[in-house]
Design a protein around this motif. Structure first.
Motif, short mmCIF file in Angstrom:
data_model
loop_
_atom_site.label_atom_id
_atom_site.label_comp_id
_atom_site.label_asym_id
_atom_site.label_seq_id
_atom_site.Cartn_x
_atom_site.Cartn_y
_atom_site.Cartn_z
N ALA A 179 29.95 -6.90 -15.40
CA ALA A 179 30.11 -6.53 -16.88
C ALA A 179 30.19 -7.81 -17.34
CB ALA A 179 31.14 -5.43 -16.87
N VAL A 180 31.51 -8.63 -16.91
CA VAL A 180 32.13 -9.90 -17.67
C VAL A 180 30.74 -10.69 -17.58
CG1 VAL A 180 32.97 -11.09 -15.76
CG2 VAL A 180 33.99 -11.14 -18.01
N SER A 181 30.00 -10.82 -16.63
CA SER A 181 28.83 -11.79 -16.73
C SER A 181 27.88 -11.54 -17.70
CB SER A 181 28.25 -11.90 -15.06
OG SER A 181 27.16 -12.54 -15.20
N LYS A 182 27.46 -10.27 -17.87
CA LYS A 182 26.78 -9.73 -18.79
C LYS A 182 27.02 -9.73 -20.21
CE LYS A 182 23.52 -9.70 -15.91
NZ LYS A 182 22.05 -10.66 -15.64
N GLY A 183 28.44 -9.74 -20.33
CA GLY A 183 28.99 -9.76 -21.79
C GLY A 183 29.22 -8.47 -22.30
N PHE A 184 29.38 -7.34 -21.67
CA PHE A 184 29.82 -6.03 -22.31
C PHE A 184 31.12 -5.80 -21.64
CE2 PHE A 184 27.08 -4.82 -18.42
CZ PHE A 184 27.88 -3.81 -17.88
N LYS A 185 32.00 -4.90 -22.42
CA LYS A 185 33.50 -4.63 -21.82
C LYS A 185 33.42 -3.21 -21.43
CE LYS A 185 36.00 -7.33 -25.12
NZ LYS A 185 36.97 -7.38 -26.27
N PRO A 186 33.52 -2.84 -20.33
CA PRO A 186 33.57 -1.24 -19.67
C PRO A 186 34.66 -0.54 -20.44
CG PRO A 186 33.73 -3.17 -17.85
CD PRO A 186 33.79 -3.80 -19.03
N GLN A 187 34.22 0.66 -20.47
CA GLN A 187 35.21 1.73 -21.03
C GLN A 187 35.61 2.72 -19.82
OE1 GLN A 187 35.27 1.74 -24.61
NE2 GLN A 187 34.49 -0.20 -24.23
N GLN A 188 36.61 3.36 -20.24
CA GLN A 188 37.21 4.44 -19.27
C GLN A 188 37.28 5.89 -19.96
OE1 GLN A 188 41.42 2.44 -19.23
NE2 GLN A 188 41.19 3.97 -17.87
N MET A 189 36.99 6.79 -19.11
CA MET A 189 37.20 8.07 -19.57
C MET A 189 37.90 8.93 -18.44
SD MET A 189 33.55 10.04 -19.47
CE MET A 189 33.02 8.80 -20.89
N ASP A 190 38.73 9.96 -18.66
CA ASP A 190 39.43 10.85 -18.17
C ASP A 190 39.11 12.22 -18.39
OD1 ASP A 190 41.08 12.03 -16.09
OD2 ASP A 190 43.08 11.49 -17.00
N ASP B 161 17.51 -2.14 -21.66
CA ASP B 161 19.01 -2.19 -21.60
C ASP B 161 19.40 -1.20 -20.40
OD1 ASP B 161 19.68 -3.48 -24.09
OD2 ASP B 161 18.98 -1.73 -25.26
N ILE B 162 20.74 -1.13 -19.97
CA ILE B 162 21.15 -0.80 -18.74
C ILE B 162 22.66 -0.03 -19.03
CG2 ILE B 162 22.26 -2.68 -17.91
CD1 ILE B 162 21.48 -1.41 -14.98
N LEU B 163 22.79 1.28 -18.71
CA LEU B 163 24.21 1.83 -18.69
C LEU B 163 24.53 2.13 -17.53
CD1 LEU B 163 26.52 3.22 -20.37
CD2 LEU B 163 25.00 5.28 -20.27
N ILE B 164 25.93 1.77 -17.03
CA ILE B 164 26.40 1.74 -15.76
C ILE B 164 27.59 2.67 -15.57
CG2 ILE B 164 27.36 0.71 -13.64
CD1 ILE B 164 26.17 -1.82 -14.52
N VAL B 165 27.62 3.79 -14.65
CA VAL B 165 28.75 4.75 -14.58
C VAL B 165 29.12 4.58 -13.17
CG1 VAL B 165 29.55 7.10 -14.89
CG2 VAL B 165 27.90 6.24 -16.23
N GLN B 166 30.46 4.51 -13.13
CA GLN B 166 31.46 4.44 -11.81
C GLN B 166 32.26 5.45 -11.55
OE1 GLN B 166 30.93 1.34 -9.27
NE2 GLN B 166 31.20 3.13 -7.99
N ILE B 167 32.27 6.32 -10.59
CA ILE B 167 33.10 7.49 -10.47
C ILE B 167 34.28 7.24 -9.43
CG2 ILE B 167 33.39 9.91 -9.94
CD1 ILE B 167 30.25 9.87 -10.74
N TYR B 168 35.36 7.61 -9.93
CA TYR B 168 36.52 7.79 -8.86
C TYR B 168 37.25 8.93 -9.21
CZ TYR B 168 40.03 5.88 -5.59
OH TYR B 168 40.96 5.89 -4.73
N VAL B 169 36.79 9.89 -8.35
CA VAL B 169 37.06 11.51 -8.60
C VAL B 169 37.05 11.69 -10.10
CG1 VAL B 169 39.12 13.12 -8.00
CG2 VAL B 169 39.01 10.90 -6.59
N ASP B 170 38.14 12.02 -10.87
CA ASP B 170 37.94 12.40 -12.06
C ASP B 170 38.16 11.16 -13.21
OD1 ASP B 170 40.67 12.09 -11.78
OD2 ASP B 170 41.44 13.87 -12.82
N ILE C 83 36.58 7.74 -14.82
CA ILE C 83 34.97 7.23 -15.05
C ILE C 83 35.13 6.24 -15.34
CG2 ILE C 83 32.78 7.68 -15.76
CD1 ILE C 83 33.62 10.91 -15.34
N ILE C 84 34.54 4.97 -15.11
CA ILE C 84 34.36 3.84 -15.89
C ILE C 84 32.82 3.74 -16.26
CG2 ILE C 84 34.50 1.11 -15.63
CD1 ILE C 84 36.33 1.51 -13.39
N PHE C 85 32.57 3.39 -17.38
CA PHE C 85 31.19 3.17 -17.70
C PHE C 85 31.04 2.05 -18.83
CE2 PHE C 85 33.29 5.64 -20.71
CZ PHE C 85 32.78 5.64 -22.13
N GLY C 86 29.77 1.54 -18.94
CA GLY C 86 29.59 0.58 -19.98
C GLY C 86 28.04 -0.12 -19.74
N GLY C 87 27.64 -0.70 -20.76
CA GLY C 87 26.20 -1.13 -20.75
C GLY C 87 26.02 -2.28 -21.88
#
Length: 791
Positions: A430-441, A519-528, A530-534
């Motif tokens: 994410a930092v290489s591509k210049g976008f800031k990941p978000q988080q949700m619970d 464009d690309i959107l990435i979602v990473q799950i750790y139980v409940d 969630i990190i996402f960004g694109g």
């Protein structure tokens, strides 16, 4: 009969002609039949004029009964009621290719031309090719009307108009149709009535012996009438009912003692039962087991078949239930009874496939406590969720179930969880591509997951029902606490993401990617969590809205604090550190903690804008562990200048030399690099000949030169896969000077100068008060030599 002949005249089925030379016209005969409904009443009287002729091609697709059940389940789930229609004199609508002559029908010969014959233009009932001629005619009409034929099932036709779909399923001259739009359904019925003459058109109730009862909540499919008919046919109507189709100690054999029985009757009983399995999967095994003995049935075999009939008398009204809902999930189950056949010791396979509705359903439903089932107890658990500053972010109350038993309350519990290495890869990318990941619970995530097992729980303490204090809850969805809760939640979330167009990672099953244009959107799950960004703000916002509509959210914003990691995102890059956690554990004063007290603000620095190249370092401290003289492996892997993975662990066996210890460490590093390579392929990054930097030329020679393997026969073959991947070009073993070996910090204690230098080269820097220009200059100077070496 007059009606049939009038249909033939109207459809131009034949021409009355003089018989040509050497013509042998085919004879015809009248066949009469009554068509009955599900109540046994005569629906229609039929007269058919049949004949037999030579033919070339006879195959015509016929819908499988599984296809009928799929259509009924789909219709019930989508909330529309299938209709049925019956084409009057269907076969005479089909054109035939052969030159065929038939005699005039008995009792209806022409008074003027009694010696003439009919030359057929279209088929009659009876010829082998009549079904394919009718199918070709109907298929042509449907395709011209805009339908698309199924790619697998050639009797399935679909028409899409806007967001609506019309489905047509053909079984010879019986047609089932239905759709999401009443206009589409009515239009199709009118089209068919104009093209063909219809004798029946109504809501689907009785089809091929299947009784179908459609309601608002779902559809029943059963064969109660057929069951009663075969009980009467084989004189089992007054038999004593049984509760199961076969006893658990039944063991049939081909050479059982006892007299032989009437083979014709036995086969008739088996054939009747086989058709009943269309809606009765509960008798499938018992019927198929008895069917193995049709060649020479004995008294014991007939007794087993009669038990099935006695079970049917007890359960004649059982039916398949297709529930209404909003979405469908396809799942299969398979099992086998090993060597269960006593004749040849072959195994018996059992499979079933469910197209299950996952519509809106409440979490709990009231039930009387079932016998011999102990409901799971519940208790309230209270917890405060804190942020990186230690302040309470949210108060939580959970109602977990306790004391569940494996095999009773749950079967499968595994749910994928993201590796921390995967989290660091995502942050570096994410930092290489210049976008800031978000988080949700997700608020109350686990109760969103459906569970398959039958689980009962007691009413929560302090909230028992005043009216039904002795009742229990039967779970439809999971609570917090049951072993299968994480898996159920993961399955629900995965299903939602896949339906939303995401693609699951080929290696990391907690990684989901969505590509739209460039464009690309990435979602990473750790139980409940969630990190996402694109790379597109619109994609990110759209995903956040989708999740908010599907699930209730309790937290959503820029990624700051995740699994105890503090993440500070800026324009120049991202710091990942654990300063808060470090201060929390400083209560225990030991040397490591004393060092942490001196450096609590150190963190990983991920620089923005750097090129992404994958590198690995590996080293070993030979025989460094004084207890058993085993060596310590140290490895680290970097994506660009960002450290994303590292390890320090004792080797499993004693090494005889430094060369051997370094070789084993390099194999471990190679394994991690291959995992990272596969994971990064989902990000669209491709790598070949990944540099693996080792400071032992001897260890490199072991991997490159097979001759030296004669000196290392004692090394576990597991580690020799390093050479295999070197030959394949997956990795490239590169020698690096010992002072530039970054993995050295993971193998043994170092003196202060070397320790601080290697720590800085790994990108472990101070979080606060650091000049960005100084950081960039330091990183660039530290990597210039290594990059030049690799080039």
């Amino acid at each position: 009969m007059h009606e049939v002949l009038e249909d033939f005249e109207r459809n131009h089925v034949y021409d009355l002609v003089k018989p040509p030379p050497n013509c042998h016209p085919i004879g015809t005969k009248w066949v009469f039949k009554n068509k009955q409904g599900e109540d046994g009443m005569v629906v229609r009287n039929k007269a058919r004029l049949k004949e037999g002729i030579d033919y070339e091609e006879t195959f015509a697709p016929v819908a499988r009964l599984e296809a009928i059940r799929i259509l009924l389940a789909f219709a019930a789930s989508k909330g529309f009621k299938p209709q049925q229609m019956d084409v009057k004199s269907a076969f005479p609508n089909g054109f035939i290719e052969e030159e065929v002559y038939v005699r005039q029908p008995p009792g209806f010969e022409s008074a003027r031309f009694p010696d003439r014959v009919y030359k057929l233009r279209k088929a009659l009932y009876g010829p082998k090719q009549a079904p394919i001629a009718w199918y070709a005619r109907l298929k042509s009409f449907l395709l011209k009307s805009g339908f698309v034929m199924g790619s697998v099932d050639k009797t399935l036709f679909l028409l899409s108009r806007g967001g609506d779909t019309l489905i047509v399923q053909i079984y010879v001259d019986d047609i089932i149709f239905g759709g999401s739009s009443h206009t589409l359904v009515s239009s199709f019925a009118e089209q068919m009535s104009r093209e063909f003459e219809m004798s029946l058109m109504d809501e689907l109730q009785f089809f091929l012996g299947l009784q179908i009862k459609q309601g608002l909540e779902g559809t029943f499919v059963h064969q109660a009438k057929y069951t009663r008919d075969i009980l009467k046919k084989f004189n089992m109507g007054d038999s004593k009912p049984m509760t199961t189709p076969m006893s658990t100690n039944t063991a049939l054999d081909a050479y059982e003692d006892g007299e032989t029985v009437d083979q014709k009757e036995f086969r008739g009983m088996i054939g009747s039962l086989l058709y009943l399995t269309v809606t009765r999967p509960d008798i499938q095994f018992a019927v198929c087991l008895c069917a193995r003995y049709q060649a020479s049935p004995r008294t014991s075999h007939r007794r087993a078949v009669k038990r099935i009939f006695r079970y049917l008398k007890f359960t004649a009204e059982l039916s398949l239930w297709y529930s209404s809902g909003s979405s469908l999930s396809l799942r299969g189950f398979s099992d086998a009874d090993h060597a269960g056949c006593r004749i040849d010791c072959k195994s018996t396979s059992g499979t079933c496939q469910l197209l299950r509705a996952n519509g809106p359903a409440s979490l709990l439903s009231w039930f009387e406590p079932p016998p011999n089932r102990r409901p799971i107890g519940t208790k309230w658990v209270f917890k405060n969720k804190r942020g990186e500053d230690g302040m309470v972010v949210r108060n939580k109350a959970r109602l977990p179930g306790v004391s569940s038993k494996e095999g009773i309350d749950y079967e499968e519990t595994f749910a994928p969880v993201a590796r921390l290495g995967a989290i660091r890869i995502l942050l570096a990318f994410a930092v290489s591509k210049g976008f800031k990941p978000q988080q949700m619970d997700v608020k109350s995530a686990f109760p969103n997951g459906f569970i398959e097992e039958e689980v009962y729980v007691r009413q929560p303490p302090g909230f028992e029902s005043a009216r039904f204090p002795d009742r229990v809850y039967k779970l439809r969805k999971s609570l917090y606490g049951p072993k299968q809760a994480p898996r159920a939640w993961y399955a629900r979330l995965k299903s939602f993401l896949l339906k939303s167009g995401f693609v699951m990672g080929s290696v990391d099953k907690t990684l989901f990617l969505l590509s739209r244009g460039g464009d690309i959107l990435i979602v990473q799950i750790y139980v409940d969590d969630i990190i996402f960004g694109g790379s597109s703000h619109a994609l990110v916002s759209s995903f956040a809205e989708q999740m908010s509509r599907e699930f209730e959210m309790s937290l959503m914003g820029e990624l700051h604090f995740f699994l105890g990691l503090q993440i500070k995102q800026g324009l120049e890059g991202t710091f990942v550190h654990q300063a808060k956690y470090t201060r929390d554990i400083l209560k225990n004063v030991k040397r490591i903690f004393r060092y942490l007290k001196f450096t609590p603000e150190l963190g990983l620095w991920y620089s923005s804008g750097s090129s992404l190249f994958l590198r690995g370092f590996s080293d070993a401290d030979h025989a460094g562990y004084r207890i058993d003289r085993k060596s310590t492996s140290g490895t680290c892997q970097l994506l660009g200048t960002s450290l994303v993975s590292w390890s320090s662990r004792k080797q499993a066996s004693v090494s005889l030399s430094t060369k051997e210890a370094v070789y084993i460490a390099a194999a471990s590093c190679c394994s991690q690099l291959l995992w990272m390579k596969a994971t990064l392929s989902d990000f669209g990054l491709r790598f070949r000949k990944i540099p693996l930097l080792v400071d032992s030329t001897s260890a490199i020679s072991v991997a490159k030169n097979p001759v030296l393997h004669s000196r290392t026969k004692h090394i576990d073959v597991t580690f020799h896969f390093l050479r295999d991947h070197y030959e394949k070009g997956d990795i490239d073993l590169v020698h690096v000077a010992s002072e530039n070996q970054l993995a050295d910090i993971f193998t043994k204690p170092l003196e202060l100068g070397a320790f601080v230098r290697l720590r800085g080269e790994l990108g472990v820097l101070q979080v606060e008060g650091v000049d960005n220009a100084l950081i960039k200059g330091e990183i660039e100077s530290q990597w210039t030599g290594l990059i030049a070496l690799l080039v």
